[in-house]
Design an enzyme around this catalytic site. Structure first.
Site, PDB file in Angstrom:
ATOM      1  N   LYS A  21       0.801  -1.203   0.000  1.00 55.00           N
ATOM      2  CA  LYS A  21       0.000   0.000   0.000  1.00 55.00           C
ATOM      3  C   LYS A  21       0.850   1.276   0.000  1.00 55.00           C
ATOM      4  CE  LYS A  21      -3.543  -2.046   2.993  1.00 55.00           C
ATOM      5  NZ  LYS A  21      -4.121  -1.971   4.350  1.00 55.00           N
ATOM      6  N   GLY A  22       2.059   1.131   0.529  1.00 57.32           N
ATOM      7  CA  GLY A  22       2.857   2.321   0.839  1.00 57.32           C
ATOM      8  C   GLY A  22       3.030   3.309  -0.296  1.00 57.32           C
ATOM      9  N   PHE A  37      12.576   3.955  12.564  1.00 52.23           N
ATOM     10  CA  PHE A  37      11.226   3.651  12.082  1.00 52.23           C
ATOM     11  C   PHE A  37      10.545   4.943  11.651  1.00 52.23           C
ATOM     12  CE2 PHE A  37       6.771   2.547  12.275  1.00 52.23           C
ATOM     13  CZ  PHE A  37       6.777   1.304  11.665  1.00 52.23           C
ATOM     14  N   VAL A  38      10.142   4.996  10.385  1.00 55.01           N
ATOM     15  CA  VAL A  38       9.555   6.233   9.865  1.00 55.01           C
ATOM     16  C   VAL A  38       8.107   6.003   9.424  1.00 55.01           C
ATOM     17  CG1 VAL A  38      11.685   7.379   9.164  1.00 55.01           C
ATOM     18  CG2 VAL A  38      10.616   5.749   7.598  1.00 55.01           C
ATOM     19  N   ASP A  49       3.281   3.453   7.169  1.00 52.48           N
ATOM     20  CA  ASP A  49       2.371   3.320   8.305  1.00 52.48           C
ATOM     21  C   ASP A  49       3.045   2.742   9.542  1.00 52.48           C
ATOM     22  OD1 ASP A  49       2.615   0.604   7.194  1.00 52.48           O
ATOM     23  OD2 ASP A  49       1.011   0.094   8.591  1.00 52.48           O
ATOM     24  N   LYS A  99      16.956   3.100   2.906  1.00 50.87           N
ATOM     25  CA  LYS A  99      17.768   2.919   4.117  1.00 50.87           C
ATOM     26  C   LYS A  99      18.977   2.081   3.721  1.00 50.87           C
ATOM     27  CE  LYS A  99      14.249   2.855   7.790  1.00 50.87           C
ATOM     28  NZ  LYS A  99      13.519   1.952   8.718  1.00 50.87           N
ATOM     29  N   ARG A 114      -0.353   6.961   7.401  1.00 43.70           N
ATOM     30  CA  ARG A 114      -0.036   6.983   5.970  1.00 43.70           C
ATOM     31  C   ARG A 114      -0.400   8.335   5.357  1.00 43.70           C
ATOM     32  NH1 ARG A 114       1.072   1.617   4.151  1.00 43.70           N
ATOM     33  NH2 ARG A 114      -0.121  -0.019   5.168  1.00 43.70           N
ATOM     34  N   GLU A 169       8.111   2.693  -5.261  1.00 39.72           N
ATOM     35  CA  GLU A 169       8.063   2.220  -3.877  1.00 39.72           C
ATOM     36  C   GLU A 169       8.125   3.405  -2.921  1.00 39.72           C
ATOM     37  OE1 GLU A 169       7.483  -0.069  -1.954  1.00 39.72           O
ATOM     38  OE2 GLU A 169       8.238  -2.030  -2.561  1.00 39.72           O
ATOM     39  N   ASP A 170       7.576   3.215  -1.729  1.00 39.04           N
ATOM     40  CA  ASP A 170       7.744   4.257  -0.708  1.00 39.04           C
ATOM     41  C   ASP A 170       9.096   4.145  -0.033  1.00 39.04           C
ATOM     42  OD1 ASP A 170       6.927   1.822   0.331  1.00 39.04           O
ATOM     43  OD2 ASP A 170       5.804   2.684   1.989  1.00 39.04           O
ATOM     44  N   ASP A 178      14.197  -1.111   2.107  1.00 32.22           N
ATOM     45  CA  ASP A 178      14.847  -1.394   3.381  1.00 32.22           C
ATOM     46  C   ASP A 178      15.898  -2.481   3.119  1.00 32.22           C
ATOM     47  OD1 ASP A 178      15.326  -2.174   6.056  1.00 32.22           O
ATOM     48  OD2 ASP A 178      13.310  -1.632   6.654  1.00 32.22           O
TER      49      ASP A 178
END
Ligand code: PRP
Length: 183
Positions: free
Chosen positions: A47-48, A156-157, A163, A135, A169, A103-104, A107
């Site tokens: 969803k990001g 953690f963002v 989210d 990251k 979000r 992509e959001d 990682d």
């Protein structure tokens, strides 16, 4: 920021105005890079990516089509395998098409590594990746990322599509949460 959000946010890492400016730059770069492409297919990974998809697509002054994929996030036990499950596949065939995956955040890189392998096997003309955040310190597999918004540290963002427990979000910036929110 609404009070209900403000009290949960520890620090704003990337303000909304910086996101807007960076998206303007990236959109101009994409237009240049795809000047000879008739119909760029932009693929958002749900969803990001839904916020970035919307803001990016409206900045591009070129012919585009839009599609989405949804993948399951692997649990902690399977992070080493990098196998993800496709919950929603593309609506269209991509053989011979030019794809831009959106992509959001990247990682470990495992999700995209799997997705890129899967999509490449369908014979597209090209595939490139855009991500709002990366990251680098967390990377476990090397991913060729052509368009990057911002590098963030290993914290953690939330916000702008990202989210915590499905909340935050809809923030228009990237921020960190106060520890008491998730502990
Ligand atoms: C996030 C993000 C990427 C993936 C990146 O999705 O949108 O798809 O994790 O992590 P990786 O590089 O370690 O593979 P998430 O599973 O949180 O789902 P969501 O987008 O629906 O929130």
């Amino acid at each position: 920021m609404p009070d209900a959000f403000a009290e949960d946010i520890e620090e704003v890492l990337v303000p909304a105005a910086r996101i807007r400016d960076r998206l303007d730059e990236l959109a101009r770069q994409i237009e240049e890079d795809y000047a000879d492409v008739d119909d760029l297919l932009i693929v958002g990974v749900l969803k990001g990516a839904y916020v970035l998809m919307s803001d990016l697509a409206r900045r591009l002054r070129m012919p585009t089509s839009v599609d989405f994929m949804a993948v399951s996030s692997y649990g902690a036990a399977t992070t080493s395998s990098g196998v993800v499950r496709i919950l929603k596949d593309l609506d269209t065939e991509i053989e011979g098409r030019h794809l831009l995956i959106v992509e959001d955040i990247i990682d470990s890189g495992l999700t995209l590594d799997y997705l890129l392998g899967n999509l490449r096997s369908r014979g597209p003309a090209s595939i490139e990746v855009m991500t709002l955040l990366t990251k680098p310190s967390r990377r476990r597999v090397d991913i060729p990322v052509r368009y990057v918004g911002f590098e963030v540290p290993d914290v953690f963002v939330v916000g702008y599509g990202l989210d915590y427990d499905e909340h935050y979000r809809n923030l228009d910036f990237i921020g960190t949460l106060r520890p008491e929110v998730y502990s």
